[in-house]
Design a protein around this motif. Structure first.
Motif, short mmCIF file in Angstrom:
data_model
loop_
_atom_site.label_atom_id
_atom_site.label_comp_id
_atom_site.label_asym_id
_atom_site.label_seq_id
_atom_site.Cartn_x
_atom_site.Cartn_y
_atom_site.Cartn_z
N GLY A 159 3.24 -0.02 4.86
CA GLY A 159 3.61 -0.94 5.92
C GLY A 159 3.49 -2.41 5.57
O GLY A 159 3.70 -3.26 6.42
N PHE A 160 3.14 -2.73 4.33
CA PHE A 160 3.06 -4.14 3.95
C PHE A 160 4.38 -4.58 3.33
O PHE A 160 5.29 -3.79 3.13
CB PHE A 160 1.91 -4.36 2.96
N ILE A 161 4.45 -5.85 2.98
CA ILE A 161 5.69 -6.40 2.46
C ILE A 161 5.47 -6.79 1.00
O ILE A 161 4.50 -7.46 0.67
CB ILE A 161 6.13 -7.61 3.31
N SER A 162 6.41 -6.35 0.18
CA SER A 162 6.31 -6.58 -1.26
C SER A 162 6.38 -8.07 -1.61
O SER A 162 7.01 -8.85 -0.90
CB SER A 162 7.45 -5.82 -1.95
N VAL A 163 5.71 -8.47 -2.70
CA VAL A 163 5.78 -9.87 -3.12
C VAL A 163 6.80 -10.05 -4.24
O VAL A 163 7.03 -11.16 -4.69
CB VAL A 163 4.41 -10.40 -3.61
N LEU A 164 7.36 -8.94 -4.72
CA LEU A 164 8.33 -9.05 -5.83
C LEU A 164 9.68 -9.55 -5.33
O LEU A 164 10.09 -9.22 -4.24
CB LEU A 164 8.51 -7.68 -6.50
N ALA A 188 -7.72 -4.01 5.68
CA ALA A 188 -6.27 -3.84 5.66
C ALA A 188 -5.81 -3.35 4.29
O ALA A 188 -4.81 -2.66 4.18
CB ALA A 188 -5.58 -5.16 6.01
N HIS A 189 -6.56 -3.70 3.24
CA HIS A 189 -6.16 -3.34 1.88
C HIS A 189 -6.41 -1.87 1.55
O HIS A 189 -5.82 -1.34 0.61
CB HIS A 189 -6.96 -4.16 0.86
N ILE A 190 -7.30 -1.23 2.29
CA ILE A 190 -7.85 0.06 1.86
C ILE A 190 -6.79 1.14 1.63
O ILE A 190 -6.83 1.81 0.60
CB ILE A 190 -8.95 0.53 2.84
N PRO A 191 -5.80 1.33 2.56
CA PRO A 191 -4.84 2.41 2.31
C PRO A 191 -4.12 2.27 0.97
O PRO A 191 -3.92 3.26 0.27
CB PRO A 191 -3.86 2.27 3.48
N VAL A 192 -3.77 1.04 0.61
CA VAL A 192 -3.07 0.80 -0.65
C VAL A 192 -4.01 1.06 -1.83
O VAL A 192 -3.65 1.72 -2.81
CB VAL A 192 -2.53 -0.64 -0.70
N SER A 234 -3.13 -5.22 11.93
CA SER A 234 -2.21 -5.54 10.86
C SER A 234 -0.98 -4.63 10.99
O SER A 234 -1.10 -3.48 11.37
CB SER A 234 -2.97 -5.38 9.55
N VAL A 235 0.22 -5.18 10.74
CA VAL A 235 1.47 -4.45 10.97
C VAL A 235 1.46 -3.09 10.28
O VAL A 235 1.98 -2.11 10.79
CB VAL A 235 2.69 -5.30 10.50
N GLY A 236 0.81 -3.02 9.11
CA GLY A 236 0.73 -1.76 8.38
C GLY A 236 0.00 -0.67 9.14
O GLY A 236 0.10 0.50 8.80
N HIS A 237 -0.77 -1.03 10.15
CA HIS A 237 -1.54 -0.04 10.90
C HIS A 237 -0.84 0.43 12.17
O HIS A 237 -1.34 1.31 12.85
CB HIS A 237 -2.91 -0.60 11.28
N ILE A 238 0.31 -0.18 12.50
CA ILE A 238 1.00 0.23 13.73
C ILE A 238 1.55 1.64 13.58
O ILE A 238 2.16 1.97 12.56
CB ILE A 238 2.17 -0.73 14.05
#
Lengths: 275, 283
Positions: free
Chosen positions: A270-275, A43-47, A204-208
């Motif tokens: 597609g992920f959600i920021s932690v900031l 899931a981390h790879i695109p980022v 993972s939502v980022g892959h939809i």
């Protein structure tokens, strides 16, 4: 005429060039040299790829290699010192942390969405229905208001971080029928479900994207907004691990992920920021 | 005893090293699997079923799936390869024969992941429609692709065997008025039987050892396959799926059981191969 053309060209270059956009956040890499090895969660790879590209285009002396393998590989290889950064889609267990001396950074949140073929008429499930489907108690789409066809289950390999979140938060530790097909990555899951009109799986939502249809769970459609506000519960943190405190290139890389520019890459994917 | 030239010595040394490497691999696996062997868990691992949640880590379903997949693939590949070999040696117009063999050699060079990837998009939907239920990821799907994958290996062996039949026999058959088909069936085929047997064993070994095709196409459910139309997980896929598990977990230890079983199966195949080979090498 000529000068306005030049200005337009320069504007375009600034607009499309990651160098111009990220110069501030990447200042730390000035003068840095060497190779940074990253492996683990898919899931981390695109980022990771996007961040690596930004870094390598401002500083060609830095080489970043990115491999997949899954959360299990990420934890193991970081712990064994085979890679500089190991990615994990779950918190490492206390035992793993103490055995390897792992340090972790959480840099994004990820939702795990149930997906079906886009043509499937079943667009919403209750948590109980989802558990019954995966346990093999509901075996036909007819029972859910769909067509009279058997349900094809897709599952991930046992070491997948996405699977762990899905099992824990989606199935509430329910069983998965032994007949489920097993695929080895988020991408393979998407390909399998996109090609199977009667399949059900989870990514993972980022892959939809348009090739698969997300399914609402207990009335809540998985999306970045619903994961972010906490209403969609099947979610997890994305972690990067180092053996001991991060230093050198690994520290620069992880710091970059936590800058607004780094977080923007995560949200773009597609992920959600932690900031 | 004549003195060996440096080149011969070097070759001899290489051979010894290779042999030692193979022995060392078995030794390594035995050492790593020693806790399993010592506690007698190995037998229950080989005979049991795979239920990690219930603490059962048996690899019997994978063993059965592996053998089933490899044998069906060979059954499918033998007629395909024999036909191609006949065409390349005797039946096709002479001008077409060398392009045919060129194509076969090219096929043997294509990475297995390419076959798997193409089949996910082309064959799996067809199988789903044809079977009428399920996902299309079945042992049969994998066996069909695996048959194509191992065919070039078998064809090269078969062609070698058919071509090794002495020219004088062939001339004698011609003089007796044999048609090409008669010559093939009554002269070349019986004469080349040991090479054909060797090719089949090689193909079986390759089918048993292949990972990508089973992993991408067979569905990977760790259940005892009921038929070729159910999904299954091969020993090699199982290793690929579980390799990322914790070193100290039983899941990870089961990999060594898989490794030993695969090693012994392959060794048995090579032993059979060696019994078949000397006959082909005869004058």
């Amino acid at each position: 005429m000529k000068s306005s053309f030049l200005a337009a060209a320069l504007g375009c270059m600034l607009l499309f060039s990651p160098i111009g956009a990220n110069a501030g956040a990447l200042d730390g890499f000035a003068g840095a040299k060497g190779t940074l090895k990253i492996a683990g969660g898919t899931a981390h790879i695109p980022v990771m790829k996007e961040a690596a590209q930004a870094i390598m285009s401002t500083n060609p002396d830095v080489q970043v290699t990115i491999a997949g393998g899954g959360t299990g590989v990420g934890i193991k290889q970081a712990g064994e010192g085979l890679v500089d950064i190991g990615n994990a889609g779950r918190k490492p267990t206390d035992e793993e942390v103490s055995r390897y001396g792992l340090h972790m950074v959480q840099w994004a949140i990820d939702g795990v969405a149930v997906v079906v073929h886009p043509g499937n008429t079943v667009k919403a499930l209750s948590g109980e229905q989802l558990r019954d489907i995966y346990a093999g108690k509901i075996v036909n789409w007819k029972e859910l208001g769909g067509s009279d066809k058997g349900i094809n289950l897709y599952d991930r390999d046992e070491t997948s971080g996405t699977r762990e979140v899905f099992l824990k938060n989606g199935l509430k530790d329910g069983a998965v029928a032994k007949t489920a097909n097993v695929v080895v990555s988020n991408g393979a899951m998407k390909t399998a479900v996109a090609g199977d009109p009667y399949g059900i799986g989870y990514v993972s939502v980022g892959h939809i994207d348009a090739t698969v249809g997300p399914v609402a769970l207990d009335g809540i459609v998985p999306s970045i907004a619903t994961v972010k506000d906490g209403s969609y519960k099947v979610a997890r943190g994305l972690y990067s691990l180092t053996k001991g405190p991060a230093n050198g290139l690994a520290k620069l890389f992880l710091d970059y992920l936590l800058t607004p520019d780094g977080q923007k890459i995560a949200t773009d994917k597609g992920f959600i920021s932690v900031l | 005893m004549s003195r060996l030239s440096p080149a011969e010595r070097a070759l001899q040394l290489t051979t010894v090293c290779c042999g030692l490497l193979v022995a060392a691999m078995l030794a390594l696996m035995l050492v790593l699997a020693w806790p399993l062997l010592h506690s007698g868990q190995l037998l229950s691992l080989i005979g049991g079923d795979w239920q990690p949640a219930a603490g059962r880590y048996g690899i019997a379903p994978m063993l059965v799936a592996s053998l089933l997949l490899a044998m069906v693939a060979v059954l499918l590949a033998v007629p395909l390869s024999l036909g191609t070999a006949f065409a390349a040696v005797a039946l096709a117009p002479p001008l077409l024969r060398s392009p045919l063999m060129l194509g076969v050699r090219l096929m043997s060079g294509i990475p297995t992941v390419i076959y798997g990837f193409a089949a996910v998009f082309a064959l799996v939907p067809l199988m789903r429609q044809w079977i009428g239920s399920g996902s299309g990821f079945t042992l049969l799907t994998a066996a069909l692709v695996l048959a194509v994958l191992i065919a070039p290996t078998m064809i090269v062996f078969f062609v070698g065997g058919l071509r090794a039949v002495p020219q004088s026999y062939s001339l004698a058959a011609d003089a007796l008025g044999c048609r090409p088909v008669d010559k093939l069936l009554y002269l070349l085929l019986p004469q080349a039987a040991p090479a054909i047997a060797a090719g089949i064993v090689m193909g079986l070994g390759r089918a048993l050892g292949d990972t990508m095709i089973g992993l991408m196409l067979a569905g990977n459910s760790a259940i005892m396959p009921e038929s070729m139309l159910s999904t299954g997980r091969t020993l090699t896929s199982h290793i690929a799926l579980v390799i990322a598990a914790d070193f100290s977990s039983m899941e990870f230890k089961s990999i060594f059981a898989c490794g030993i079983v695969l090693y012994l199966l392959t060794a048995a195949l090579v032993a059979i191969l060696r019994r078949a080979l000397p006959a082909t090498a005869r004058p």
